[in-house]
Design a protein around this motif. Structure first.
Motif, mmCIF file in Angstrom:
data_model
loop_
_atom_site.group_PDB
_atom_site.id
_atom_site.type_symbol
_atom_site.label_atom_id
_atom_site.label_comp_id
_atom_site.label_asym_id
_atom_site.label_seq_id
_atom_site.Cartn_x
_atom_site.Cartn_y
_atom_site.Cartn_z
ATOM 1 N N GLU A 10 30.288 29.788 15.887
ATOM 2 C CA GLU A 10 31.678 29.823 16.349
ATOM 3 C C GLU A 10 32.113 28.471 16.921
ATOM 4 O OE1 GLU A 10 34.192 32.632 19.443
ATOM 5 O OE2 GLU A 10 32.215 31.884 20.036
ATOM 6 N N ARG A 11 31.202 27.772 17.587
ATOM 7 C CA ARG A 11 31.540 26.515 18.250
ATOM 8 C C ARG A 11 31.137 25.278 17.439
ATOM 9 N NH1 ARG A 11 30.138 27.590 24.692
ATOM 10 N NH2 ARG A 11 31.493 29.420 24.919
ATOM 11 N N ASP A 12 30.782 25.477 16.186
ATOM 12 C CA ASP A 12 30.401 24.345 15.330
ATOM 13 C C ASP A 12 31.604 23.417 15.173
ATOM 14 O OD1 ASP A 12 29.606 22.620 13.240
ATOM 15 O OD2 ASP A 12 28.359 24.175 12.340
ATOM 16 N N TYR A 40 28.568 33.460 14.518
ATOM 17 C CA TYR A 40 27.832 33.800 15.733
ATOM 18 C C TYR A 40 28.533 33.223 16.964
ATOM 19 C CZ TYR A 40 24.428 35.275 12.358
ATOM 20 O OH TYR A 40 23.815 35.913 11.304
ATOM 21 N N PRO A 41 28.968 34.083 17.878
ATOM 22 C CA PRO A 41 29.695 33.623 19.075
ATOM 23 C C PRO A 41 28.848 32.650 19.908
ATOM 24 C CG PRO A 41 29.872 36.003 18.823
ATOM 25 C CD PRO A 41 28.845 35.549 17.840
ATOM 26 N N GLY A 42 29.473 31.587 20.364
ATOM 27 C CA GLY A 42 28.793 30.639 21.243
ATOM 28 C C GLY A 42 27.811 29.715 20.563
ATOM 29 N N ALA A 43 27.668 29.823 19.240
ATOM 30 C CA ALA A 43 26.669 29.025 18.532
ATOM 31 C C ALA A 43 27.274 27.735 17.991
ATOM 32 C CB ALA A 43 26.066 29.827 17.381
ATOM 33 N N TYR A 44 26.479 26.659 18.068
ATOM 34 C CA TYR A 44 26.886 25.345 17.583
ATOM 35 C C TYR A 44 26.185 25.026 16.264
ATOM 36 C CZ TYR A 44 28.826 24.381 22.245
ATOM 37 O OH TYR A 44 29.557 24.418 23.408
#
Length: 276
Positions: A187-189, A224-228
């Motif tokens: 999600e945060r990529d 995926y929430p919060g994933a980079y």
């Protein structure tokens, strides 16, 4: 038997179990994917075979721009082989003397998935009708290109029957896939944006034009929430910056991605007998 003797016997028994477990796991074999005379840059890779009897489904694994193909094999090749698949982790950079992708995607790298596929389909241990391609970042883009309707796929006599892309760049595709496709994104990529992959999966191209409904095989996106970017790489447990982008390991996203990957592979090219 006294307590000391019983303890020693138990220790020996447990050591034997551990030794047997280690022996049961087949280590990777370094293979030459092509005859050195067949190409100016012959590929090599790590091949893993499971303990199941063949012919088995197989997976080609493609690394990203960091070139860590050995880490891909250790991280994912080892795991996927334990599920009952043959795995081949490709080294695209070593034979070419590269250490990164440079600007954009090199044309000669885009064919590496099919060069590895040609190697696998000649192996009697592999079922040529059940081979998938999995790529990471840049390798994810190559994986998507390998199952997109176009010249690359059409000119290969052998075909991939499923594709998985971890946090790939999703721009520049027509979105008409020739095999079931799964995209796993963070999600945060801030390097390869999840919303661009959503547009691709939803059928909207870079110009906002939708492909015809029902064209090609279905694509699925999991964000995926919060994933980079690089969420599955334990080496990134301490976050780092690369080319102005944030990279960070995420154990929860990795575990969920592993479960989603196994479910997808089992449903598309799955082993005849699922290992326990």
């Amino acid at each position: 038997m006294n307590f000391a003797g019983l303890a020693a016997l138990l220790a020996a028994f447990l050591a034997g179990i551990a030794t047997s477990a280690i022996a049961a796991e087949q280590p990777p074999t370094l293979v030459e994917i092509e005859n050195p005379l067949a190409s100016t840059h012959p590929l090599q890779g790590y091949l893993r075979r499971s303990n199941s009897t063949g012919p088995l489904p197989a997976v080609v694994l493609l690394h990203g721009c960091n070139g860590n193909w050995g880490h891909i094999d250790e991280r994912w090749g080892r795991r996927i082989a334990s599920w009952g698949y043959v795995t081949l982790s490709v080294d695209s950079f070593g034979p070419r003397g590269l250490n990164n992708c440079g600007e954009g995607v090199r044309d000669d790298l885009t064919r590496d998935a099919y060069r590895a596929l040609d190697f696998l389909v000649r192996d009697p241990f592999v079922d040529p009708a059940r081979v998938a391609v999995i790529g990471f970042a840049h390798g994810g883009r190559v994986a998507l290109m390998s199952v997109e309707r176009g010249l690359l796929e059409q000119t290969s006599p052998s075909k991939f029957h499923a594709a998985v892309a971890f946090y790939p760049p999703c721009l520049g595709f027509n979105g008409i896939m020739t095999a079931p496709t799964l995209i796993l994104a963070g999600e945060r990529d801030d390097w390869n944006l999840a919303r661009e992959c959503r547009n691709l999966v939803d059928g909207r191209d870079d110009w906002g034009i939708s492909r015809q409904k029902g064209e090609g095989f279905p694509m699925k996106l999991i964000v995926y929430p919060g994933a980079y970017h690089g969420f599955d790489a334990p080496a990134l447990e301490t976050p780092r910056q690369m080319s102005g982008h944030h990279l960070e390991f995420n154990q929860a996203a990795t575990d969920q991605a592993a479960a989603a990957l196994r479910e997808f592979l089992d449903a598309t090219i799955g082993p005849q007998e699922r290992p326990q």
